[in-house]
Design a protein around this motif. Structure first.
Motif, PDB file in Angstrom:
ATOM      1  N   ALA A   1       0.251   0.278  -6.979  1.00  0.00           N
ATOM      2  CA  ALA A   1      -0.387  -0.777  -6.186  1.00  0.00           C
ATOM      3  C   ALA A   1      -0.262  -0.475  -4.695  1.00  0.00           C
ATOM      4  O   ALA A   1      -1.237  -0.581  -3.936  1.00  0.00           O
ATOM      5  CB  ALA A   1       0.238  -2.128  -6.512  1.00  0.00           C
TER       6      ALA A   1
ATOM      7  N   ILE B   1      -2.488  -6.128  -1.415  1.00  0.00           N
ATOM      8  CA  ILE B   1      -1.513  -5.645  -2.384  1.00  0.00           C
ATOM      9  C   ILE B   1      -1.545  -6.440  -3.685  1.00  0.00           C
ATOM     10  O   ILE B   1      -1.386  -5.883  -4.771  1.00  0.00           O
ATOM     11  CB  ILE B   1      -0.088  -5.638  -1.763  1.00  0.00           C
ATOM     12  CG1 ILE B   1       0.920  -4.986  -2.694  1.00  0.00           C
ATOM     13  CG2 ILE B   1       0.349  -7.045  -1.373  1.00  0.00           C
ATOM     14  CD1 ILE B   1       0.738  -3.505  -2.873  1.00  0.00           C
ATOM     15  N   GLN B   2      -1.794  -7.757  -3.613  1.00  0.00           N
ATOM     16  CA  GLN B   2      -1.826  -8.537  -4.847  1.00  0.00           C
ATOM     17  C   GLN B   2      -3.019  -8.148  -5.710  1.00  0.00           C
ATOM     18  O   GLN B   2      -2.952  -8.160  -6.945  1.00  0.00           O
ATOM     19  CB  GLN B   2      -1.812 -10.040  -4.558  1.00  0.00           C
ATOM     20  CG  GLN B   2      -3.049 -10.605  -3.873  1.00  0.00           C
ATOM     21  CD  GLN B   2      -2.913 -10.576  -2.359  1.00  0.00           C
ATOM     22  OE1 GLN B   2      -2.109  -9.816  -1.802  1.00  0.00           O
ATOM     23  NE2 GLN B   2      -3.697 -11.410  -1.676  1.00  0.00           N
ATOM     24  N   GLU B   3      -4.124  -7.777  -5.082  1.00  0.00           N
ATOM     25  CA  GLU B   3      -5.278  -7.314  -5.855  1.00  0.00           C
ATOM     26  C   GLU B   3      -5.026  -5.915  -6.415  1.00  0.00           C
ATOM     27  O   GLU B   3      -5.487  -5.581  -7.513  1.00  0.00           O
ATOM     28  CB  GLU B   3      -6.528  -7.319  -4.986  1.00  0.00           C
ATOM     29  CG  GLU B   3      -7.003  -8.704  -4.611  1.00  0.00           C
ATOM     30  CD  GLU B   3      -8.370  -8.687  -3.943  1.00  0.00           C
ATOM     31  OE1 GLU B   3      -9.057  -7.647  -4.025  1.00  0.00           O
ATOM     32  OE2 GLU B   3      -8.731  -9.702  -3.343  1.00  0.00           O
TER      33      GLU B   3
ATOM     34  N   GLU C   1       4.327  -1.135  -9.083  1.00  0.00           N
ATOM     35  CA  GLU C   1       4.437  -1.340  -7.641  1.00  0.00           C
ATOM     36  C   GLU C   1       4.085  -0.079  -6.865  1.00  0.00           C
ATOM     37  O   GLU C   1       3.467  -0.146  -5.795  1.00  0.00           O
ATOM     38  CB  GLU C   1       5.844  -1.807  -7.282  1.00  0.00           C
ATOM     39  CG  GLU C   1       6.141  -3.237  -7.709  1.00  0.00           C
ATOM     40  CD  GLU C   1       5.195  -4.253  -7.080  1.00  0.00           C
ATOM     41  OE1 GLU C   1       4.944  -4.163  -5.862  1.00  0.00           O
ATOM     42  OE2 GLU C   1       4.693  -5.126  -7.810  1.00  0.00           O
TER      43      GLU C   1
ATOM     44  N   ARG D   1      -2.173  -4.827  -7.400  1.00  0.00           N
ATOM     45  CA  ARG D   1      -1.357  -5.036  -8.604  1.00  0.00           C
ATOM     46  C   ARG D   1      -2.248  -5.416  -9.793  1.00  0.00           C
ATOM     47  O   ARG D   1      -2.029  -4.969 -10.920  1.00  0.00           O
ATOM     48  CB  ARG D   1      -0.329  -6.133  -8.350  1.00  0.00           C
ATOM     49  CG  ARG D   1       0.738  -5.738  -7.341  1.00  0.00           C
ATOM     50  CD  ARG D   1       1.762  -6.853  -7.154  1.00  0.00           C
ATOM     51  NE  ARG D   1       2.761  -6.477  -6.150  1.00  0.00           N
ATOM     52  CZ  ARG D   1       2.973  -7.123  -5.013  1.00  0.00           C
ATOM     53  NH1 ARG D   1       2.255  -8.221  -4.729  1.00  0.00           N
ATOM     54  NH2 ARG D   1       3.892  -6.710  -4.163  1.00  0.00           N
ATOM     55  N   GLY D   2      -3.249  -6.239  -9.523  1.00  0.00           N
ATOM     56  CA  GLY D   2      -4.192  -6.597 -10.583  1.00  0.00           C
ATOM     57  C   GLY D   2      -4.958  -5.394 -11.101  1.00  0.00           C
ATOM     58  O   GLY D   2      -5.230  -5.290 -12.306  1.00  0.00           O
TER      59      GLY D   2
ATOM     60  N   GLU E   1       2.246  -8.020   2.428  1.00  0.00           N
ATOM     61  CA  GLU E   1       2.154  -9.189   1.546  1.00  0.00           C
ATOM     62  C   GLU E   1       1.451 -10.349   2.251  1.00  0.00           C
ATOM     63  O   GLU E   1       1.594 -10.544   3.462  1.00  0.00           O
ATOM     64  CB  GLU E   1       3.549  -9.637   1.109  1.00  0.00           C
ATOM     65  CG  GLU E   1       4.304  -8.624   0.262  1.00  0.00           C
ATOM     66  CD  GLU E   1       3.844  -8.580  -1.183  1.00  0.00           C
ATOM     67  OE1 GLU E   1       2.983  -9.406  -1.554  1.00  0.00           O
ATOM     68  OE2 GLU E   1       4.336  -7.720  -1.923  1.00  0.00           O
TER      69      GLU E   1
ATOM     70  N   SER F   1      -3.266   0.370  -1.916  1.00  0.00           N
ATOM     71  CA  SER F   1      -3.426  -0.445  -0.705  1.00  0.00           C
ATOM     72  C   SER F   1      -3.403   0.421   0.549  1.00  0.00           C
ATOM     73  O   SER F   1      -4.153   0.170   1.497  1.00  0.00           O
ATOM     74  CB  SER F   1      -2.311  -1.494  -0.633  1.00  0.00           C
ATOM     75  OG  SER F   1      -2.486  -2.489  -1.616  1.00  0.00           O
TER      76      SER F   1
ATOM     77  N   ASP G   1      -5.308 -11.926   2.465  1.00  0.00           N
ATOM     78  CA  ASP G   1      -6.403 -12.122   1.515  1.00  0.00           C
ATOM     79  C   ASP G   1      -7.512 -11.101   1.684  1.00  0.00           C
ATOM     80  O   ASP G   1      -8.187 -10.732   0.725  1.00  0.00           O
ATOM     81  CB  ASP G   1      -7.010 -13.522   1.689  1.00  0.00           C
ATOM     82  CG  ASP G   1      -5.988 -14.621   1.515  1.00  0.00           C
ATOM     83  OD1 ASP G   1      -5.347 -14.655   0.453  1.00  0.00           O
ATOM     84  OD2 ASP G   1      -5.820 -15.438   2.450  1.00  0.00           O
TER      85      ASP G   1
ATOM     86  N   ARG H   1     -13.204 -10.556  -4.105  1.00  0.00           N
ATOM     87  CA  ARG H   1     -12.285  -9.592  -4.720  1.00  0.00           C
ATOM     88  C   ARG H   1     -12.585  -8.196  -4.189  1.00  0.00           C
ATOM     89  O   ARG H   1     -13.733  -7.809  -4.054  1.00  0.00           O
ATOM     90  CB  ARG H   1     -12.450  -9.642  -6.248  1.00  0.00           C
ATOM     91  CG  ARG H   1     -11.483  -8.740  -7.008  1.00  0.00           C
ATOM     92  CD  ARG H   1     -11.582  -9.021  -8.499  1.00  0.00           C
ATOM     93  NE  ARG H   1     -12.845  -8.570  -9.045  1.00  0.00           N
ATOM     94  CZ  ARG H   1     -12.992  -7.471  -9.802  1.00  0.00           C
ATOM     95  NH1 ARG H   1     -11.966  -6.713 -10.069  1.00  0.00           N
ATOM     96  NH2 ARG H   1     -14.177  -7.150 -10.283  1.00  0.00           N
TER      97      ARG H   1
END
Length: 488
Positions: A96, A107-109, A93, A111-112, A330, A100, A333, A289
């Motif tokens: 990530a 943020i979700q990307e 976290e 984390r990826g 959060e 960001s 996209d 992405r």
């Protein structure tokens, strides 16, 4: 917009100095530069700006550490990489969020990316103990041939801003596994993640001087000084082809080993028999992405004329529904592009597409600040004369061009000086195999919009680069082959 308390606390834990010889220190002149949040334009951190003198001192440290690090057992090198992987996983976290903030990605990307970047640490921790040699008799029977693989030596890494963690781990992990020391120059736009990762390596037990970090706003001068130093033995660069060509020219003077991951202009081909639902999902991943800021991004979406209208409708609806906002928040996209130049360039490419005959399905405009935002965009009926057909977009713009025959699709796809990534969607396995052979790219996704994997060799052909990162091949970029004759 002020930073949130937990964001500020994280940033306070990132060193502000240069990482040289195991110490964090100011630049020789005391110079600094600012790092901004591209979603707000605000300064989030001020860090040391390395001079040429600092870069040479970093190479001094790498050279001084090289012999001992090369002599370190492969099991110990493996253990350090594995400990680093474990620590990174625990602090997913933190990394990530840091990415960001400084780069803008959702943020979700981010984390990826931590998961993806971490896999290079795990993969090369396992490869470190599996470097093989060879022993055989020569054909004449007069002696034996001993083949061994030894560390290349001190390396200089230049990493880009778009994947601040993964581009560092993809280079550092195999170098350390092979027994090489490192000087790394992260992009001035996103240096914080690399600094934070170097701190993690220290915590995992990496000896002083093995990895040295020298962020700078004067990249050209620093690189020129290091590439002209005969003690440096390897350069690995990820970035644009024009810069890569200049670095190759400079590297030739000392015959350096080089790895180059350069520009891309990836074709994304949708044949008439493709599963359109799967193709749309693949295109969304391959194009949007990282907000389209990837060398592997689908640049030219080449769709069979019989399904192009339906494909454009479906993907237009999905793109229009994307949520735009600060990456560190959060649920968004599409985050901010890395700087205002990226917004200007994206707008230029969209305008050119329209001027040469395309129509906008959705999006098409920059968004007023603060921040560097551009609407996620789909343009249809691209002309072969469109700049999008020749240039990397590096923004959230998907352009569709139509074709009628397989040969035409291949001709459009290969009509570029680049050859990094391609994507093909078809239900015909024989056609899929033909595309593997006919498309001039180093990598291909067959019915997949995501191909990058630490266990696979990443790299391109033509002007997209030299060498491979990841896979069994990745560690050999940092090893030299030595033959010894043993008389009988």
């Amino acid at each position: 917009m002020a930073l949130k308390p937990h964001e500020q606390e994280l940033l306070d834990r990132v060193q502000t100095g240069l990482g040289i010889g195991g110490e964090w220190q100011p630049s020789a002149t005391g110079a600094t530069f600012d790092v901004h949040d591209p979603a707000t334009g605000e300064v989030v951190k001020t860090i040391a700006d390395a001079t040429v003198e600092d870069a040479v001192r970093a190479l001094d440290a790498a050279v001084a550490a090289q012999e001992a690090w090369a002599a370190t057992s492969s099991r110990e090198r493996s253990n350090i990489l594995r400990r680093t992987f474990d620590l990174l996983t625990e602090r997913k976290e933190d990394f990530a969020l840091l990415m960001s903030i400084e780069m803008g990605k959702p943020i979700q990307e981010a984390r990826g990316e931590v998961v993806y970047g971490g896999e290079f640490l795990r993969w090369f921790s396992e490869e470190a103990v599996r470097v093989q040699g060879d022993y055989r008799q020569n054909p004449e029977g007069t002696g034996n041939i001993l083949v061994s693989h030894l560390p290349v030596g001190p390396c200089y890494f230049i990493t880009p801003w778009n994947f601040p963690l993964a581009m560092a781990t993809r280079k550092i992990a195999p170098a350390l596994a092979a027994g090489c020391t490192v000087v790394i120059k992260p992009a001035a736009l996103t240096p914080l993640t690399t600094i934070f990762f170097a701190q993690l390596l220290e915590e995992a037990g990496l000896p002083a001087g093995v990895v040295n970090v020298v962020p700078t706003s004067k990249s050209s001068a620093q690189s020129s000084a290091l590439l002209s130093d005969t003690r440096l033995r390897k350069l690995s660069f990820t970035g644009s082809t024009p810069v890569g060509v200049k670095l190759l020219e400079a590297s030739a003077q000392n015959v350096l080993r080089t790895s180059m991951e350069l520009g891309g202009n990836a074709p994304f081909i949708v044949f008439e028999d493709a599963d359109l639902d799967r193709a749309v999902e693949g295109a969304l991943v391959a194009k949007f992405r990282n907000i389209g800021q990837a060398c592997t991004a689908a640049n030219r979406v080449i769709v069979h004329e019989s399904v192009a209208d339906e494909f454009a409708r479906r993907i237009g609806e999905r793109v229009a529904a994307m949520k735009i906002g600060r990456g560190a928040e959060e649920g968004n996209d599409i985050g901010a592009l890395v700087d205002d130049k990226a917004v200007t360039n994206t707008a230029r490419l969209v305008a050119d597409a329209v001027d040469t005959g395309a129509n906008i399905v959705t999006g098409g405009d920059a968004i007023d600040g603060p921040g560097n935002f551009f609407q996620p965009t789909v343009v249809d009926h691209l002309s072969p004369q469109s700049a999008i057909m020749r240039e990397e977009i590096f923004g959230p713009v998907l352009g569709i061009i139509r074709f009628s025959t397989e040969d035409e699709a291949v001709e459009i796809a290969n009509n570029t000086e680049y050859g990094l990534m391609s994507y093909v969607f078809t239900e015909n396995i024989h056609r899929g195999h033909r595309m593997i052979e006919r498309l001039e790219t180093g990598m291909m996704g067959l019915n997949s919009g995501l191909a990058s994997n630490a266990a696979a060799p990443f790299g391109g052909v033509k002007q997209s680069g030299l060498g491979r990162e990841g896979g069994f091949e990745g560690i050999h970029e940092f090893l030299s082959t030595k033959y010894t004759m043993l008389p009988r």
